[in-house]
Design a protein around this motif. Sequence first.
Motif, PDB file in Angstrom:
ATOM      1  N   PHE A   8     -15.777   5.726   0.934  1.00 26.61           N
ATOM      2  CA  PHE A   8     -16.121   7.123   0.695  1.00 26.61           C
ATOM      3  C   PHE A   8     -15.533   7.679  -0.604  1.00 26.61           C
ATOM      4  CE2 PHE A   8     -11.974   8.463   2.061  1.00 26.61           C
ATOM      5  CZ  PHE A   8     -11.648   7.690   3.161  1.00 26.61           C
ATOM      6  N   VAL A   9     -14.710   6.896  -1.310  1.00 27.06           N
ATOM      7  CA  VAL A   9     -14.177   7.369  -2.588  1.00 27.06           C
ATOM      8  C   VAL A   9     -14.538   6.462  -3.751  1.00 27.06           C
ATOM      9  CG1 VAL A   9     -12.266   8.543  -1.448  1.00 27.06           C
ATOM     10  CG2 VAL A   9     -11.911   6.247  -2.417  1.00 27.06           C
ATOM     11  N   LYS A  10     -15.178   5.341  -3.477  1.00 25.27           N
ATOM     12  CA  LYS A  10     -15.526   4.414  -4.551  1.00 25.27           C
ATOM     13  C   LYS A  10     -16.392   5.102  -5.599  1.00 25.27           C
ATOM     14  CE  LYS A  10     -15.156  -0.011  -2.148  1.00 25.27           C
ATOM     15  NZ  LYS A  10     -15.880  -1.175  -1.591  1.00 25.27           N
ATOM     16  N   GLY A  11     -16.023   4.901  -6.855  1.00 23.80           N
ATOM     17  CA  GLY A  11     -16.755   5.514  -7.950  1.00 23.80           C
ATOM     18  C   GLY A  11     -16.306   6.924  -8.276  1.00 23.80           C
ATOM     19  N   ARG A  12     -15.474   7.519  -7.432  1.00 21.25           N
ATOM     20  CA  ARG A  12     -14.996   8.887  -7.686  1.00 21.25           C
ATOM     21  C   ARG A  12     -13.484   8.946  -7.902  1.00 21.25           C
ATOM     22  NH1 ARG A  12     -15.417  12.734  -3.799  1.00 21.25           N
ATOM     23  NH2 ARG A  12     -15.205  11.252  -2.078  1.00 21.25           N
ATOM     24  N   PHE A  13     -12.735   8.139  -7.170  1.00 23.29           N
ATOM     25  CA  PHE A  13     -11.276   8.144  -7.264  1.00 23.29           C
ATOM     26  C   PHE A  13     -10.797   6.883  -7.955  1.00 23.29           C
ATOM     27  CE2 PHE A  13     -10.332  10.841  -3.180  1.00 23.29           C
ATOM     28  CZ  PHE A  13     -11.200  11.827  -3.642  1.00 23.29           C
ATOM     29  N   THR A  14      -9.692   7.016  -8.686  1.00 26.22           N
ATOM     30  CA  THR A  14      -9.071   5.869  -9.342  1.00 26.22           C
ATOM     31  C   THR A  14      -7.575   5.886  -9.082  1.00 26.22           C
ATOM     32  OG1 THR A  14     -10.724   5.895 -11.112  1.00 26.22           O
ATOM     33  CG2 THR A  14      -8.699   4.676 -11.521  1.00 26.22           C
ATOM     34  N   ILE A  15      -7.062   4.774  -8.574  1.00 24.33           N
ATOM     35  CA  ILE A  15      -5.630   4.660  -8.332  1.00 24.33           C
ATOM     36  C   ILE A  15      -5.004   3.843  -9.454  1.00 24.33           C
ATOM     37  CG2 ILE A  15      -5.831   2.590  -6.885  1.00 24.33           C
ATOM     38  CD1 ILE A  15      -3.546   3.737  -5.142  1.00 24.33           C
ATOM     39  N   SER A  16      -3.811   4.246  -9.860  1.00 23.58           N
ATOM     40  CA  SER A  16      -3.086   3.528 -10.902  1.00 23.58           C
ATOM     41  C   SER A  16      -1.592   3.693 -10.633  1.00 23.58           C
ATOM     42  CB  SER A  16      -3.447   4.051 -12.294  1.00 23.58           C
ATOM     43  OG  SER A  16      -3.120   5.421 -12.416  1.00 23.58           O
ATOM     44  N   ARG A  17      -0.781   2.942 -11.363  1.00 23.50           N
ATOM     45  CA  ARG A  17       0.660   3.053 -11.151  1.00 23.50           C
ATOM     46  C   ARG A  17       1.421   2.746 -12.427  1.00 23.50           C
ATOM     47  NH1 ARG A  17       2.442  -1.070  -6.649  1.00 23.50           N
ATOM     48  NH2 ARG A  17       4.560  -0.604  -7.386  1.00 23.50           N
ATOM     49  N   ASP A  18       2.634   3.235 -12.462  1.00 26.63           N
ATOM     50  CA  ASP A  18       3.562   2.976 -13.551  1.00 26.63           C
ATOM     51  C   ASP A  18       4.807   2.370 -12.914  1.00 26.63           C
ATOM     52  OD1 ASP A  18       5.515   3.057 -15.545  1.00 26.63           O
ATOM     53  OD2 ASP A  18       4.790   4.931 -16.379  1.00 26.63           O
ATOM     54  N   SER A  49       3.431  -2.715  -2.746  1.00 24.75           N
ATOM     55  CA  SER A  49       2.175  -1.974  -2.693  1.00 24.75           C
ATOM     56  C   SER A  49       2.421  -0.479  -2.516  1.00 24.75           C
ATOM     57  CB  SER A  49       1.307  -2.482  -1.549  1.00 24.75           C
ATOM     58  OG  SER A  49       1.972  -2.328  -0.319  1.00 24.75           O
ATOM     59  N   MET A  50       1.530   0.292  -3.089  1.00 27.51           N
ATOM     60  CA  MET A  50       1.556   1.752  -2.942  1.00 27.51           C
ATOM     61  C   MET A  50       0.149   2.194  -2.557  1.00 27.51           C
ATOM     62  SD  MET A  50       4.033   2.907  -6.102  1.00 27.51           S
ATOM     63  CE  MET A  50       4.682   4.374  -5.292  1.00 27.51           C
ATOM     64  N   ARG A  51       0.074   3.142  -1.658  1.00 23.25           N
ATOM     65  CA  ARG A  51      -1.223   3.546  -1.117  1.00 23.25           C
ATOM     66  C   ARG A  51      -1.284   5.055  -0.925  1.00 23.25           C
ATOM     67  NH1 ARG A  51       0.537  -0.761   2.226  1.00 23.25           N
ATOM     68  NH2 ARG A  51      -0.612  -2.692   1.873  1.00 23.25           N
ATOM     69  N   ARG A  74       1.582  -4.326  -6.780  1.00 21.36           N
ATOM     70  CA  ARG A  74       2.493  -4.218  -7.909  1.00 21.36           C
ATOM     71  C   ARG A  74       1.873  -4.769  -9.195  1.00 21.36           C
ATOM     72  NH1 ARG A  74       7.632  -2.921  -8.862  1.00 21.36           N
ATOM     73  NH2 ARG A  74       8.677  -3.932 -10.624  1.00 21.36           N
ATOM     74  N   ASP A  75       1.016  -5.780  -9.047  1.00 25.28           N
ATOM     75  CA  ASP A  75       0.391  -6.359 -10.233  1.00 25.28           C
ATOM     76  C   ASP A  75      -0.908  -5.664 -10.608  1.00 25.28           C
ATOM     77  OD1 ASP A  75      -1.057  -9.374  -8.706  1.00 25.28           O
ATOM     78  OD2 ASP A  75      -1.369  -7.237  -8.344  1.00 25.28           O
ATOM     79  N   GLY A  76      -1.268  -4.596  -9.908  1.00 28.96           N
ATOM     80  CA  GLY A  76      -2.391  -3.775 -10.324  1.00 28.96           C
ATOM     81  C   GLY A  76      -3.702  -4.013  -9.603  1.00 28.96           C
ATOM     82  N   SER A  77      -3.729  -4.873  -8.624  1.00 31.25           N
ATOM     83  CA  SER A  77      -4.959  -5.062  -7.853  1.00 31.25           C
ATOM     84  C   SER A  77      -5.191  -3.836  -6.975  1.00 31.25           C
ATOM     85  CB  SER A  77      -4.852  -6.307  -6.980  1.00 31.25           C
ATOM     86  OG  SER A  77      -4.718  -7.460  -7.777  1.00 31.25           O
ATOM     87  N   THR A  78      -6.443  -3.381  -6.941  1.00 34.26           N
ATOM     88  CA  THR A  78      -6.756  -2.136  -6.245  1.00 34.26           C
ATOM     89  C   THR A  78      -7.790  -2.342  -5.142  1.00 34.26           C
ATOM     90  OG1 THR A  78      -8.481  -1.575  -7.831  1.00 34.26           O
ATOM     91  CG2 THR A  78      -6.265  -0.759  -8.296  1.00 34.26           C
ATOM     92  N   ASN A  79      -7.777  -1.440  -4.184  1.00 34.92           N
ATOM     93  CA  ASN A  79      -8.835  -1.390  -3.182  1.00 34.92           C
ATOM     94  C   ASN A  79      -9.069   0.067  -2.810  1.00 34.92           C
ATOM     95  OD1 ASN A  79      -6.185  -1.752  -1.691  1.00 34.92           O
ATOM     96  ND2 ASN A  79      -7.522  -1.246   0.029  1.00 34.92           N
TER      97      ASN A  79
END
Length: 120
Positions: A62-72, A33-35, A53-58
């Motif tokens: 206060f950031v829902k709808g504004r921030f997006t987390i992703s990974r490579d 996991s990365m946070r 690691r498999d792409g599940s996000t939380n």
Amino acid sequence: QVQLVESGGGLVQPGGSLRLSCAASGSFIKIYSMRWYRPAPGNERELVAGITRDGSTNYADFVKGRFTISRDNARNTVYLQMNSLKPEDTAVYYCNAAGLVTPREIMDYWGKGTLVTVSS
């Protein structure tokens, strides 16, 4: 050992966008996991967003709808796309990662942070 290096912080006007990056390097088998965290008023760091690691996000409310987390995973890098920024988003943003450093050992690592300032 895992080293985390954040980048992408800076000064942006309210309503603007920034993209943070955090790259993991060093000696490890894989990164789980990365946070992203930021300091909370009067408290310890609060979670902003996380991704497995498999792409599940939380996300924090206060950031829902504004921030997006992703990974490579190939680059061991996590990103935080920050849109519709508000002055109250001003903070040092810290990257956190769980690294498998031996076949039986997972350790927690932190970056040094990158400053985001939202101001006109």
